[in-house]
Design an enzyme around this catalytic site. Structure first.
Site, PDB file in Angstrom:
ATOM      1  N   ASP A  49      -8.817   6.068   9.679  1.00 34.00           N
ATOM      2  CA  ASP A  49      -9.961   4.417   8.674  1.00 34.00           C
ATOM      3  C   ASP A  49     -10.161   3.905   9.518  1.00 34.00           C
ATOM      4  O   ASP A  49     -10.676   2.792   9.656  1.00 34.00           O
ATOM      5  CB  ASP A  49      -9.453   3.871   7.082  1.00 34.00           C
ATOM      6  CG  ASP A  49     -10.849   3.188   6.863  1.00 34.00           C
ATOM      7  OD1 ASP A  49     -11.857   3.853   6.678  1.00 34.00           O
ATOM      8  OD2 ASP A  49      -9.927   2.173   6.910  1.00 34.00           O
ATOM      9  N   ILE A  87       0.880  -1.343  -0.156  1.00 28.72           N
ATOM     10  CA  ILE A  87      -0.057   0.315   0.548  1.00 28.72           C
ATOM     11  C   ILE A  87       1.229   1.456  -0.083  1.00 28.72           C
ATOM     12  O   ILE A  87       0.906   2.282  -1.128  1.00 28.72           O
ATOM     13  CB  ILE A  87      -0.924   0.105   1.244  1.00 28.72           C
ATOM     14  CG1 ILE A  87      -1.849  -0.983   1.413  1.00 28.72           C
ATOM     15  CG2 ILE A  87      -1.839   1.121   1.304  1.00 28.72           C
ATOM     16  CD1 ILE A  87      -2.649  -1.247   2.596  1.00 28.72           C
ATOM     17  N   HIS A 122     -13.424   2.101   8.166  1.00 27.89           N
ATOM     18  CA  HIS A 122     -12.899   1.188   8.519  1.00 27.89           C
ATOM     19  C   HIS A 122     -12.858   0.763   6.531  1.00 27.89           C
ATOM     20  O   HIS A 122     -13.764  -0.589   6.175  1.00 27.89           O
ATOM     21  CB  HIS A 122     -12.818   0.000   8.807  1.00 27.89           C
ATOM     22  CG  HIS A 122     -11.944  -1.007   8.685  1.00 27.89           C
ATOM     23  ND1 HIS A 122     -10.774  -1.828   9.462  1.00 27.89           N
ATOM     24  CD2 HIS A 122     -10.506  -1.545   7.787  1.00 27.89           C
ATOM     25  CE1 HIS A 122     -10.067  -2.988   9.710  1.00 27.89           C
ATOM     26  NE2 HIS A 122      -9.948  -2.415   7.689  1.00 27.89           N
ATOM     27  N   GLU A 140     -13.778  -1.707  16.897  1.00 30.96           N
ATOM     28  CA  GLU A 140     -14.708  -1.271  15.964  1.00 30.96           C
ATOM     29  C   GLU A 140     -16.153  -2.477  15.941  1.00 30.96           C
ATOM     30  O   GLU A 140     -15.392  -3.358  16.440  1.00 30.96           O
ATOM     31  CB  GLU A 140     -13.776  -0.860  15.338  1.00 30.96           C
ATOM     32  CG  GLU A 140     -12.802  -0.964  14.679  1.00 30.96           C
ATOM     33  CD  GLU A 140     -12.269  -0.534  13.216  1.00 30.96           C
ATOM     34  OE1 GLU A 140     -11.930  -1.898  11.901  1.00 30.96           O
ATOM     35  OE2 GLU A 140     -11.529   0.378  12.739  1.00 30.96           O
ATOM     36  N   CYS A 154      -4.607   4.283   7.494  1.00 25.45           N
ATOM     37  CA  CYS A 154      -5.185   3.389   7.226  1.00 25.45           C
ATOM     38  C   CYS A 154      -4.752   2.167   7.428  1.00 25.45           C
ATOM     39  O   CYS A 154      -5.331   0.998   6.209  1.00 25.45           O
ATOM     40  CB  CYS A 154      -5.327   3.915   5.535  1.00 25.45           C
ATOM     41  SG  CYS A 154      -6.294   5.424   4.960  1.00 25.45           S
ATOM     42  N   ARG A 199      -4.111   0.265  11.021  1.00 23.55           N
ATOM     43  CA  ARG A 199      -4.671  -0.335  12.320  1.00 23.55           C
ATOM     44  C   ARG A 199      -4.971   0.931  13.210  1.00 23.55           C
ATOM     45  O   ARG A 199      -4.367   1.397  13.391  1.00 23.55           O
ATOM     46  CB  ARG A 199      -3.944  -1.832  12.326  1.00 23.55           C
ATOM     47  CG  ARG A 199      -4.140  -2.540  11.664  1.00 23.55           C
ATOM     48  CD  ARG A 199      -6.319  -3.802  11.486  1.00 23.55           C
ATOM     49  NE  ARG A 199      -6.074  -4.742  10.896  1.00 23.55           N
ATOM     50  CZ  ARG A 199      -6.966  -5.031   9.553  1.00 23.55           C
ATOM     51  NH1 ARG A 199      -6.284  -3.727   9.254  1.00 23.55           N
ATOM     52  NH2 ARG A 199      -7.218  -5.569   9.012  1.00 23.55           N
TER      53      ARG A 199
HETATM   54  P1  NAD Z   1       2.422  -4.854   3.719  1.00 24.23           P
HETATM   55  O1  NAD Z   1       2.692  -5.994   4.241  1.00 24.23           O
HETATM   56  O2  NAD Z   1       2.996  -4.993   1.664  1.00 24.23           O
HETATM   57  O3  NAD Z   1       3.977  -3.603   3.950  1.00 24.23           O
HETATM   58  C1  NAD Z   1       3.985  -3.663   5.457  1.00 24.23           C
HETATM   59  C2  NAD Z   1       5.274  -2.751   5.281  1.00 24.23           C
HETATM   60  O4  NAD Z   1       5.702  -2.520   6.813  1.00 24.23           O
HETATM   61  C3  NAD Z   1       6.139  -3.198   4.718  1.00 24.23           C
HETATM   62  O5  NAD Z   1       6.723  -2.911   4.161  1.00 24.23           O
HETATM   63  C4  NAD Z   1       7.211  -3.977   6.155  1.00 24.23           C
HETATM   64  O6  NAD Z   1       8.655  -3.916   6.115  1.00 24.23           O
HETATM   65  C5  NAD Z   1       6.398  -2.852   6.978  1.00 24.23           C
HETATM   66  N1  NAD Z   1       6.626  -3.248   8.817  1.00 24.23           N
HETATM   67  C6  NAD Z   1       6.376  -3.835   9.342  1.00 24.23           C
HETATM   68  N2  NAD Z   1       6.715  -3.432  10.869  1.00 24.23           N
HETATM   69  C7  NAD Z   1       7.150  -2.086  10.984  1.00 24.23           C
HETATM   70  C8  NAD Z   1       7.515  -1.272  11.903  1.00 24.23           C
HETATM   71  N3  NAD Z   1       7.788  -1.859  12.750  1.00 24.23           N
HETATM   72  N4  NAD Z   1       7.902   0.339  11.084  1.00 24.23           N
HETATM   73  C9  NAD Z   1       8.172   0.377  10.036  1.00 24.23           C
HETATM   74  N5  NAD Z   1       7.096  -0.064   9.009  1.00 24.23           N
HETATM   75  C10 NAD Z   1       6.557  -1.858   9.483  1.00 24.23           C
HETATM   76  O7  NAD Z   1       1.438  -4.658   3.856  1.00 24.23           O
HETATM   77  P2  NAD Z   1      -0.140  -4.083   3.512  1.00 24.23           P
HETATM   78  O8  NAD Z   1      -0.513  -4.430   2.232  1.00 24.23           O
HETATM   79  O9  NAD Z   1       0.981  -2.522   2.642  1.00 24.23           O
HETATM   80  O10 NAD Z   1      -0.719  -3.250   4.333  1.00 24.23           O
HETATM   81  C11 NAD Z   1      -0.593  -2.799   5.157  1.00 24.23           C
HETATM   82  C12 NAD Z   1      -0.996  -2.342   6.573  1.00 24.23           C
HETATM   83  O11 NAD Z   1      -2.127  -1.895   5.767  1.00 24.23           O
HETATM   84  C13 NAD Z   1      -1.878  -4.180   6.786  1.00 24.23           C
HETATM   85  O12 NAD Z   1      -1.436  -4.447   7.607  1.00 24.23           O
HETATM   86  C14 NAD Z   1      -3.343  -3.600   7.271  1.00 24.23           C
HETATM   87  O13 NAD Z   1      -3.635  -3.961   8.495  1.00 24.23           O
HETATM   88  C15 NAD Z   1      -3.698  -2.222   6.916  1.00 24.23           C
HETATM   89  N6  NAD Z   1      -4.793  -2.472   5.431  1.00 24.23           N
HETATM   90  C16 NAD Z   1      -6.103  -1.629   6.018  1.00 24.23           C
HETATM   91  C17 NAD Z   1      -7.471  -1.941   5.466  1.00 24.23           C
HETATM   92  C18 NAD Z   1      -8.737  -0.648   5.604  1.00 24.23           C
HETATM   93  O14 NAD Z   1      -9.405  -1.086   5.197  1.00 24.23           O
HETATM   94  N7  NAD Z   1      -7.935   0.307   6.025  1.00 24.23           N
HETATM   95  C19 NAD Z   1      -7.159  -2.435   4.202  1.00 24.23           C
HETATM   96  C20 NAD Z   1      -5.421  -3.021   4.327  1.00 24.23           C
HETATM   97  C21 NAD Z   1      -5.071  -3.188   4.834  1.00 24.23           C
END
Ligand code: NAD
Length: 329
Positions: free
Chosen positions: A259, A154, A283, A264, A233, A235
């Site tokens: 979000d 993302i 969300h 929730e 966006c 958690r």
């Molecule tokens: P992803 O696994 O591709 O990316 C997460 C990134 O966070 C990774 O690059 C990882 O190295 C980094 N990371 C992990 N721990 C860290 C830390 N302590 N400090 C800094 N960076 C750190 O995941 P994604 O697909 O990009 O999604 C990210 C998050 O978004 C998901 O874990 C999910 O909880 C959330 N999400 C929310 C929605 C929504 O509807 N709001 C939808 C999808 C995902």
């Protein structure tokens, strides 16, 4: 002919996901709740479960001897006891990539809405305050700096969107190498504090883990510019909510948008709603038509495949396939 699998779903999926289950002839039970105690009576003889909202713990899994697959129509698995599932040989099916663009666009929309002071102006206009236009709180994003905390699927798309409108991008992600981030054309910062100090807009895109819980609290919010925007966006709980309320009411930062919240669905008397400089959405960043269809389809296909005994690859715990129950096949 093999018996049709029984699939329990916390809440109805997008029609395209329901259609996948229907086509497979699955017996589908929609509970209308993701609370373990509400799902358990239906889960006891189920082959698979798909949890949109809610959670599942190891105790529940142990009480369901037929359970072969747990599905999440998304990528967040903090609501699932993944370690417990792995131990029991239950793959946790996820839907990577299907809602990535939608979430990145939502974060970008929040950054725009905050930078343009849209929510406050809309509320003031409804009271007849046309003069709000002359407060000059809105600003251009061109040339400003976006700070990304977490730059996975993302974060990377958001970085592209921001670059497209002339923003500079800085990344804090300890799991990425500096030369990789620089190769993408973005600045790398080894410390989150530097991102908070330098960025005009900070957007959080990490999973919720013990390391990221309350990662941004009072101390961190104090580092941000008074004109800065903070977007979440990812958690609820990554940004400490009482600290955020304090920062917004005392104007340590200009605005925030989230979000996701810790509790929730959010209660209408939540302290966040007492503030005018925060946008709260339910969300829904990953709930566009395109994403909802994509995640529901992937979760349904994956859960059915695992129930048939296939080693589906879109799971967050491939080690589950090392369990003896998989070796027997
Ligand atoms: P992803 O696994 O591709 O990316 C997460 C990134 O966070 C990774 O690059 C990882 O190295 C980094 N990371 C992990 N721990 C860290 C830390 N302590 N400090 C800094 N960076 C750190 O995941 P994604 O697909 O990009 O999604 C990210 C998050 O978004 C998901 O874990 C999910 O909880 C959330 N999400 C929310 C929605 C929504 O509807 N709001 C939808 C999808 C995902």
């Amino acid at each position: 002919m093999a018996k049709a699998p029984k699939i329990v779903i916390s809440h109805r999926l997008h029609d395209d996901g329901m259609a996948v289950l229907e086509k497979a002839g699955a017996e589908v039970v929609i509970v209308g709740s993701g609370e373990p105690q509400d799902m358990l009576p239906h889960l006891k003889d189920a082959d698979g479960v798909i949890i949109r909202i809610g959670s599942i713990d190891k105790e529940t899994m142990l009480a369901c001897p037929n359970l072969k697959a747990i599905g999440r129509p998304g990528v967040g698995v903090d609501s699932v006891d993944v370690a417990g599932a792995t131990e029991l040989g239950i793959p946790v099916v996820i839907a990577p990539g299907a809602n990535t663009r939608s979430v990145a666009e939502h974060a970008m929309a929040m950054i725009f809405a905050c930078a343009k002071n849209m929510l406050v102006c809309d509320q003031e206009m409804r009271k007849g305050n046309f003069g709000i236009r002359s407060e000059y709180k809105a600003y251009e994003l061109y040339g400003k700096t976006l700070g990304l905390i977490g730059c996975g699927h993302i974060g990377k798309i958001l970085a592209e969107l921001a670059t497209g409108i002339g923003m500079k991008v800085l990344v804090y992600d300890p799991y990425l190498k500096e030369d990789v981030v620089q190769g993408w054309g973005y600045g790398y910062r080894a410390s989150m504090e530097d991102i908070l100090k330098e960025a005009d807009a900070v957007s959080v895109h990490t999973p919720l883990t013990p390391a990221t819980k309350d990662m941004i609290g009072e101390k961190e919010l104090h580092l941000m510019k008074p004109t800065a925007i903070l977007v979440n966006c990812a958690r609820g709980g990554i940004i400490n909510e009482p600290a955020l309320c304090k920062a917004l009411s005392e104007k340590w930062i200009q605005a925030a948008a989230t979000d996701v919240v810790v509790q929730e669905p959010i209660r209408t008397d939540d302290p966040l709603f007492k503030l005018e400089n925060i946008i709260v959405t339910p969300h829904m960043a990953g709930q566009t038509k395109e994403a909802a269809s994509g995640v529901a389809t992937l979760a349904a296909e994956g859960v059915l495949a695992v129930c048939r005994g296939e080693k589906w690859d879109k799971v967050c715990n491939p080690d589950a396939y090392k369990h003896a129950r998989w070796g027997e096949q």
